[in-house]
Design a protein around this motif. Structure first.
Motif, PDB file in Angstrom:
ATOM      1  N   ARG A   1       0.956  -1.224   0.057  1.00  0.00           N
ATOM      2  CA  ARG A   1       0.132   0.092  -0.065  1.00  0.00           C
ATOM      3  C   ARG A   1       0.822   1.317   0.012  1.00  0.00           C
ATOM      4  NH1 ARG A   1      -5.182  -0.915   0.923  1.00  0.00           N
ATOM      5  NH2 ARG A   1      -5.778   1.172   1.930  1.00  0.00           N
ATOM      6  N   VAL A   2       0.803   2.096  -0.966  1.00  0.00           N
ATOM      7  CA  VAL A   2       1.903   2.963  -1.497  1.00  0.00           C
ATOM      8  C   VAL A   2       1.120   4.382  -1.255  1.00  0.00           C
ATOM      9  CG1 VAL A   2       3.472   3.780  -2.799  1.00  0.00           C
ATOM     10  CG2 VAL A   2       3.198   1.461  -2.293  1.00  0.00           C
ATOM     11  N   LEU A   3       1.857   5.452  -0.947  1.00  0.00           N
ATOM     12  CA  LEU A   3       1.435   7.038  -1.094  1.00  0.00           C
ATOM     13  C   LEU A   3       2.195   7.667  -2.020  1.00  0.00           C
ATOM     14  CD1 LEU A   3      -0.416   9.080   0.178  1.00  0.00           C
ATOM     15  CD2 LEU A   3       1.309   9.478   1.890  1.00  0.00           C
TER      16      LEU A   3
ATOM     17  N   SER B   1       1.782   7.061 -10.167  1.00  0.00           N
ATOM     18  CA  SER B   1       0.734   6.223  -9.596  1.00  0.00           C
ATOM     19  C   SER B   1       0.285   5.205 -10.301  1.00  0.00           C
ATOM     20  CB  SER B   1      -0.726   7.082  -9.267  1.00  0.00           C
ATOM     21  OG  SER B   1      -0.529   8.166  -8.291  1.00  0.00           O
TER      22      SER B   1
ATOM     23  N   HIS C   1      -2.323  -1.303  -3.468  1.00  0.00           N
ATOM     24  CA  HIS C   1      -3.306  -0.150  -3.447  1.00  0.00           C
ATOM     25  C   HIS C   1      -2.129   0.998  -3.527  1.00  0.00           C
ATOM     26  CE1 HIS C   1      -5.746   3.219  -2.389  1.00  0.00           C
ATOM     27  NE2 HIS C   1      -6.781   2.713  -3.029  1.00  0.00           N
TER      28      HIS C   1
ATOM     29  N   GLU D   1      -0.869   3.447   7.703  1.00  0.00           N
ATOM     30  CA  GLU D   1      -1.561   2.712   6.730  1.00  0.00           C
ATOM     31  C   GLU D   1      -0.798   2.319   5.486  1.00  0.00           C
ATOM     32  OE1 GLU D   1      -5.914   2.910   4.563  1.00  0.00           O
ATOM     33  OE2 GLU D   1      -4.514   4.278   3.957  1.00  0.00           O
ATOM     34  N   ARG D   2       0.289   2.883   5.251  1.00  0.00           N
ATOM     35  CA  ARG D   2       1.005   2.719   4.006  1.00  0.00           C
ATOM     36  C   ARG D   2       2.392   2.065   4.220  1.00  0.00           C
ATOM     37  NH1 ARG D   2      -2.375   3.333  -0.404  1.00  0.00           N
ATOM     38  NH2 ARG D   2      -4.266   3.893   0.921  1.00  0.00           N
ATOM     39  N   ASP D   3       2.717   1.198   3.412  1.00  0.00           N
ATOM     40  CA  ASP D   3       3.697   0.497   3.381  1.00  0.00           C
ATOM     41  C   ASP D   3       5.273   1.482   3.093  1.00  0.00           C
ATOM     42  OD1 ASP D   3       3.026  -2.257   4.136  1.00  0.00           O
ATOM     43  OD2 ASP D   3       2.033  -2.063   2.323  1.00  0.00           O
TER      44      ASP D   3
ATOM     45  N   MET E   1       6.024   5.319   0.770  1.00  0.00           N
ATOM     46  CA  MET E   1       5.846   6.628   0.098  1.00  0.00           C
ATOM     47  C   MET E   1       6.756   6.981  -1.062  1.00  0.00           C
ATOM     48  SD  MET E   1       6.599  10.018  -0.518  1.00  0.00           S
ATOM     49  CE  MET E   1       7.555  11.015   0.747  1.00  0.00           C
TER      50      MET E   1
ATOM     51  N   MET F   1       2.607   6.337   7.192  1.00  0.00           N
ATOM     52  CA  MET F   1       3.498   4.758   6.875  1.00  0.00           C
ATOM     53  C   MET F   1       3.279   4.208   8.215  1.00  0.00           C
ATOM     54  SD  MET F   1       6.692   6.043   4.481  1.00  0.00           S
ATOM     55  CE  MET F   1       7.603   6.856   5.814  1.00  0.00           C
TER      56      MET F   1
END
Length: 285
Positions: A50-52, A62, A74, A116-118, A120, A143
């Motif tokens: 899961r990436v920002l 993206s 995601h 929430e994110r693995d 960025m 993250m």
């Protein structure tokens, strides 16, 4: 939308200069493709992550990241420009990329879901914050502990003819615009690696690295095409706007740029050297 970067929101979201980035979307994505590849390779994205994506623009970064994390992963692409995101959503729909979401937000203050994110990532999207420390800290909160931040920024002007040549050509024609702080929000704000890594440390990040990476940018077409693009975007465009330059001025600057980039032509097109600062850091465990 509440924002800590009103000037940037106005520029990228509403100004004629911002609209130009939509006009030249394909050319921009092509010329900056090596930079995006650098970011994605260093980020080591894998299936299910899961990436920002900060400063996602019209969605190229993206969508490329989405292909790497696969349907079980995601991507949340964030940008301050609604017009860019409208285009990004169209592109995602055309690719049937169900694992991508786009959000209009200022990443400096946006209340992202915590931890929430693995990872960025950002391709040229993090040099515009009014408060860099606050921005880094806010993005880090999104993250998971140990999550990795990877982003690219332009290095020194002297190592980037993409900026230097149009700036010299425009200034020679019209004069020098007022000087600004080299560290102020803008494309070259992160040229000083030590300064940026210091800001990241101040924001609480760890395992911080900064490296100047030499790349080659390959714009679409030959010298004239490259000169046209360089004159309509970046420093030449800003000088033209400041001095209210005419079409005659723009053409003269374009001609000067085309002549100056001749040494970068090889058999299959223009290949301009670029110095890209690649930064990485982790949220503490």
């Amino acid at each position: 939308m509440q924002t800590g970067n009103e000037e940037q929101a106005e520029y990228w979201g509403k100004s004629a200069s911002g609209v130009k980035w939509l006009t030249f979307e394909d050319q921009i994505d092509t010329v900056f493709a090596p930079v995006l590849d650098l970011v994605l390779d260093r980020a080591a994205l894998s299936a299910g992550m899961r990436v920002l994506d900060i400063g996602c623009g019209t969605g190229a970064s993206s969508l490329a990241a989405a292909r790497r994390v696969g349907p079980s992963g995601h991507i949340l692409g964030v940008d301050i420009s609604a017009q860019f995101l409208d285009r990004a959503r169209v592109r995602a729909a055309s690719e049937k990329a169900a694992n991508v979401e786009f959000r209009l937000a200022d990443a400096q203050i946006e209340p992202f879901a915590p931890q929430e994110r693995d990872a960025m990532i950002s391709r040229f999207g993090v040099m515009f914050f009014s408060d860099n420390v606050a921005a880094f800290a806010n993005m880090a909160r999104a993250m998971k502990p140990g999550g990795c931040m990877t982003f690219a920024a332009w290095g020194e002007l002297s190592g980037n003819p993409w900026f230097r040549i149009p700036h010299v050509a425009a200034s020679s024609r019209l004069g020098n615009p007022p000087k600004v702080d080299r560290n102020a929000p803008g494309p070259l704000a992160f040229h000083d690696i030590d300064r940026v890594t210091g800001l990241m440390a101040e924001a609480g990040l760890v395992n911080i690295t900064g490296e100047a990476v030499e790349l080659r940018l390959a714009p679409v077409g030959g010298c004239e095409d490259t000169a046209f693009l360089c004159t309509r975007l970046g420093p030449a465009a800003r000088v033209l706007a400041h001095f209210e330059g005419t079409e005659e001025d723009a053409q003269a600057i374009q001609d000067a740029v085309a002549k100056a980039i001749q040494p970068f032509v090889s058999g299959d097109g223009v290949h301009m050297p670029a110095t890209i600062n690649l930064f990485q850091a982790r949220r503490p465990d």
